[in-house]
Write an enzyme that holds these catalytic residues in place. Sequence first.
Site, PDB file in Angstrom:
ATOM      1  CE1 TYR A 102      -3.872  -2.110   0.535  1.00 36.10           C
ATOM      2  CE2 TYR A 102      -3.035  -2.689   2.697  1.00 36.10           C
ATOM      3  CZ  TYR A 102      -3.948  -2.873   1.692  1.00 36.10           C
ATOM      4  OH  TYR A 102      -4.943  -3.796   1.849  1.00 36.10           O
ATOM      5  NE  ARG A 166      -7.990  -5.739   2.394  1.00 34.95           N
ATOM      6  CZ  ARG A 166      -8.979  -6.622   2.292  1.00 34.95           C
ATOM      7  NH1 ARG A 166      -9.139  -7.562   3.217  1.00 34.95           N
ATOM      8  NH2 ARG A 166      -9.811  -6.575   1.271  1.00 34.95           N
ATOM      9  CG  ASP A 256     -14.452  -6.822  -2.152  1.00 37.39           C
ATOM     10  OD1 ASP A 256     -14.465  -6.971  -0.919  1.00 37.39           O
ATOM     11  OD2 ASP A 256     -13.465  -6.398  -2.783  1.00 37.39           O
TER      12      ASP A 256
END
Length: 311
Positions: A102, A166, A256
């Site tokens: 990230y 996460r 998702d």
Amino acid sequence: APDLLTVGEALVSLRSAGPLAAGGPLTMHLAGAESNVAVAVARLGHRAAWVGRVGADEFGEYVLRQLRAEGVAVDGVTRDPDRPTGLMFLERRTADLTRVQYHRAGSAGSALGVDDLRAPLAAGARMLHLSGITPALSDTARAATRWAAEAAVAAGIPVCLDVNHRDRLWSRDTAREVLTPLAGYASTVVASADELDLVGDPGADESTVVADLLHRGVDTVLVKLGSDGARAHTREGVRRAEALTVTAVDAVGAGDAFTAGYLSGWFDGLDLAGRLRRAATLGAFAVSSPGDWEGLPRRVELSLLDGHEAG
Ligand code: KDG
């Protein structure tokens, strides 16, 4: 008002075909668990709105353009003049191993605050979708997530909480401290089997966590089991859903898609079995096509996987 209102951070994902350290081309994609859900729901013909912050940069422009192209309403989005749109790198290290990096600390999306959500919540929706990613982004995002859940419940809007742990963003202990109270606002909680104790006591088994959630007012607990399907717990008992038999090429986004399929079935007024079947169908599309959301079906395509039922 939209059917679905979802809140979170949308990112630009730069995907490599091989090891990042070896260089090579990167391809640019829209990513973000909540925006994935919004796209999936919109493709099935429901009205979906995504809210969050993006930078006033080219990446923010790209995020909004992709969402608009998929029919997701973005009029509640804030452009942040001072912070960049968050990025992630999705490295295909080997055929079986993908790694995520990230670049989202200090991003526009992580600066989400209560003021970004007041107008969208006031406009209403049939369902508010929240993920456990958003409260991990910053203190203001955590407060905003909590506020959104409270405001939705006060307005009679049911909340779906997708745990989505996460571990790059926070520890399991911190996640549990935040997500366990948050789950008390939800009517639907979605978690993979290894995330369940993040909405209950550490080390608690499935039946204990589920009993506690149902006792706290949650109506449905969906436990995702990957290629083994899912279990849905309600006060009536537990129902098993099989996954469809497909060739897995890219698992990112499958959770998702599963959630979006479930919500689509709910918007269509399907019974639990029908909602689970649509969830499994969307999960199957997601795992058997590359990308987080690119391969998801439009409504006319839902039946393409008929005949792929397990067993
Ligand atoms: O659910 C898929 C997500 O992992 C991806 O789109 C990026 O939202 C994301 C995250 O925070 O990992």
